[in-house]
Design a protein around this motif. Sequence first.
Motif, PDB file in Angstrom:
ATOM      1  N   VAL A   1       0.838  -1.206   0.000  1.00 53.00           N
ATOM      2  CA  VAL A   1       0.000   0.000   0.000  1.00 53.00           C
ATOM      3  C   VAL A   1       0.870   1.252   0.000  1.00 53.00           C
ATOM      4  O   VAL A   1       0.571   2.238  -0.696  1.00 53.00           O
ATOM      5  CB  VAL A   1      -0.959  -0.009   1.202  1.00 53.00           C
ATOM      6  N   ASP A   2       1.970   1.228   0.755  1.00 55.53           N
ATOM      7  CA  ASP A   2       2.885   2.371   0.744  1.00 55.53           C
ATOM      8  C   ASP A   2       3.431   2.613  -0.663  1.00 55.53           C
ATOM      9  O   ASP A   2       3.536   3.763  -1.120  1.00 55.53           O
ATOM     10  CB  ASP A   2       4.050   2.126   1.709  1.00 55.53           C
ATOM     11  N   ALA A   3       3.807   1.515  -1.354  1.00 59.10           N
ATOM     12  CA  ALA A   3       4.331   1.654  -2.719  1.00 59.10           C
ATOM     13  C   ALA A   3       3.269   2.198  -3.663  1.00 59.10           C
ATOM     14  O   ALA A   3       3.562   3.041  -4.529  1.00 59.10           O
ATOM     15  CB  ALA A   3       4.848   0.306  -3.209  1.00 59.10           C
ATOM     16  N   VAL A   4       2.040   1.729  -3.505  1.00 63.94           N
ATOM     17  CA  VAL A   4       0.938   2.214  -4.348  1.00 63.94           C
ATOM     18  C   VAL A   4       0.730   3.716  -4.124  1.00 63.94           C
ATOM     19  O   VAL A   4       0.618   4.497  -5.088  1.00 63.94           O
ATOM     20  CB  VAL A   4      -0.355   1.437  -4.034  1.00 63.94           C
ATOM     21  N   GLU A   5       0.679   4.130  -2.866  1.00 65.52           N
ATOM     22  CA  GLU A   5       0.456   5.549  -2.577  1.00 65.52           C
ATOM     23  C   GLU A   5       1.620   6.406  -3.075  1.00 65.52           C
ATOM     24  O   GLU A   5       1.408   7.522  -3.572  1.00 65.52           O
ATOM     25  CB  GLU A   5       0.257   5.730  -1.068  1.00 65.52           C
ATOM     26  N   TYR A   6       2.818   5.884  -2.959  1.00 63.22           N
ATOM     27  CA  TYR A   6       4.006   6.593  -3.451  1.00 63.22           C
ATOM     28  C   TYR A   6       3.939   6.757  -4.972  1.00 63.22           C
ATOM     29  O   TYR A   6       4.229   7.846  -5.511  1.00 63.22           O
ATOM     30  CB  TYR A   6       5.231   5.792  -3.040  1.00 63.22           C
ATOM     31  N   ALA A   7       3.526   5.688  -5.663  1.00 63.65           N
ATOM     32  CA  ALA A   7       3.421   5.751  -7.123  1.00 63.65           C
ATOM     33  C   ALA A   7       2.319   6.717  -7.562  1.00 63.65           C
ATOM     34  O   ALA A   7       2.446   7.392  -8.588  1.00 63.65           O
ATOM     35  CB  ALA A   7       3.161   4.359  -7.686  1.00 63.65           C
ATOM     36  N   ARG A   8       1.263   6.780  -6.790  1.00 64.01           N
ATOM     37  CA  ARG A   8       0.191   7.717  -7.122  1.00 64.01           C
ATOM     38  C   ARG A   8       0.624   9.166  -6.909  1.00 64.01           C
ATOM     39  O   ARG A   8       0.342  10.040  -7.734  1.00 64.01           O
ATOM     40  CB  ARG A   8      -1.042   7.424  -6.262  1.00 64.01           C
ATOM     41  N   GLU A   9       1.310   9.399  -5.796  1.00 67.00           N
ATOM     42  CA  GLU A   9       1.662  10.772  -5.436  1.00 67.00           C
ATOM     43  C   GLU A   9       2.766  11.339  -6.311  1.00 67.00           C
ATOM     44  O   GLU A   9       2.716  12.507  -6.719  1.00 67.00           O
ATOM     45  CB  GLU A   9       2.081  10.831  -3.968  1.00 67.00           C
TER      46      GLU A   9
ATOM     47  N   ARG B   1      -8.382  -8.165  -4.629  1.00 63.89           N
ATOM     48  CA  ARG B   1      -9.778  -8.067  -5.057  1.00 63.89           C
ATOM     49  C   ARG B   1     -10.649  -7.372  -4.003  1.00 63.89           C
ATOM     50  O   ARG B   1     -11.698  -6.811  -4.343  1.00 63.89           O
ATOM     51  CB  ARG B   1     -10.336  -9.468  -5.344  1.00 63.89           C
ATOM     52  N   ARG B   2     -10.232  -7.418  -2.750  1.00 58.61           N
ATOM     53  CA  ARG B   2     -10.980  -6.719  -1.692  1.00 58.61           C
ATOM     54  C   ARG B   2     -10.642  -5.236  -1.642  1.00 58.61           C
ATOM     55  O   ARG B   2     -11.117  -4.509  -0.764  1.00 58.61           O
ATOM     56  CB  ARG B   2     -10.702  -7.350  -0.329  1.00 58.61           C
ATOM     57  N   GLY B   3      -9.788  -4.792  -2.555  1.00 55.77           N
ATOM     58  CA  GLY B   3      -9.438  -3.379  -2.592  1.00 55.77           C
ATOM     59  C   GLY B   3      -8.117  -3.053  -1.944  1.00 55.77           C
ATOM     60  O   GLY B   3      -7.803  -1.892  -1.734  1.00 55.77           O
ATOM     61  N   ALA B   4      -7.324  -4.095  -1.615  1.00 55.89           N
ATOM     62  CA  ALA B   4      -5.995  -3.917  -1.006  1.00 55.89           C
ATOM     63  C   ALA B   4      -6.059  -3.046   0.247  1.00 55.89           C
ATOM     64  O   ALA B   4      -5.366  -2.026   0.347  1.00 55.89           O
ATOM     65  CB  ALA B   4      -5.009  -3.347  -2.028  1.00 55.89           C
ATOM     66  N   PRO B   5      -6.866  -3.436   1.242  1.00 53.93           N
ATOM     67  CA  PRO B   5      -6.977  -2.620   2.460  1.00 53.93           C
ATOM     68  C   PRO B   5      -5.750  -2.778   3.350  1.00 53.93           C
ATOM     69  O   PRO B   5      -5.080  -3.816   3.344  1.00 53.93           O
ATOM     70  CB  PRO B   5      -8.218  -3.197   3.144  1.00 53.93           C
ATOM     71  N   ARG B   6      -5.458  -1.754   4.129  1.00 53.27           N
ATOM     72  CA  ARG B   6      -4.410  -1.902   5.139  1.00 53.27           C
ATOM     73  C   ARG B   6      -4.877  -2.894   6.209  1.00 53.27           C
ATOM     74  O   ARG B   6      -6.044  -2.882   6.604  1.00 53.27           O
ATOM     75  CB  ARG B   6      -4.088  -0.557   5.778  1.00 53.27           C
TER      76      ARG B   6
END
Length: 254
Positions: free
Chosen positions: A126-134, A163-168
């Motif tokens: 999730v950290d990597a996803v948020e970093y890639a988005r930002e 599939r569940r939305g990659a929740p923390r």
Amino acid sequence: MAIDLVLRRDWSARAPHGDYTQLESTKGVKVHYTGGRVDPGIVSDHDGCVALVRSIQAHHLDGNGWVDIGYSFVACPHKRVFEGRGLHRLPAANGPGLNAGHYAVLALVGSSGLVEPPDGVLHAIVDAVEYARELGHAGKEIKGHRDGYATECPGDSLYSWVRRGAPRPDGPTPPPETPSFPGRLLSYPPVTRGEDVRTWQRQMSRRGWELAVDGAYGSQSRDVCRGFQRRQGVVDDGIVGPVTWRLAWAAPST
């Protein structure tokens, strides 16, 4: 945003074998697993994570002939994110014709050994996803490697999370739903074959047992079954009946 990023110089990455193809933006991120055995010992040994990332890069450079490690980032059990190719560089792991659509994030879990992603791995993804988005102009999509490409990657457990939305993982993970008992006993000898065997083998592999997920219930599957039955305190006859089948999904992992 907060991210514990391990830069290439910090994990002693080798230099790429050429120039990267630049990416302006992507639709999002695709999640991967190694597809092989991952030593569960890396959960308590970050040096093992570093060594594994180096070995993956070496395989991609020397075995696949790629310009570099095929992933944009690698997520490890210690909630750390290794910089692979990084932002704005075309990955190589998503498949022919699919790399420009998504950044590629590898989770350090495999098809055997460490198969259930620890919370630290999920947080790191999730950290990597948020970093890639930002910073990398990544869109909102989070998909598995198998989306659009014929592969088992990223494995059933990790794909279910995607599939569940990659929740923390802020709370306890609910136990997986138990599939219906197939209506026949899985036993050896002779070898029992079928998709029901493969389903049971895949679940036992996810639980950390070493066995081939090949749809053939032979001596190896019988021995794993006996070991599992002894651990659960039921009759260790090596036969997967209704009770052993249910426990494969319902019993707490140890």
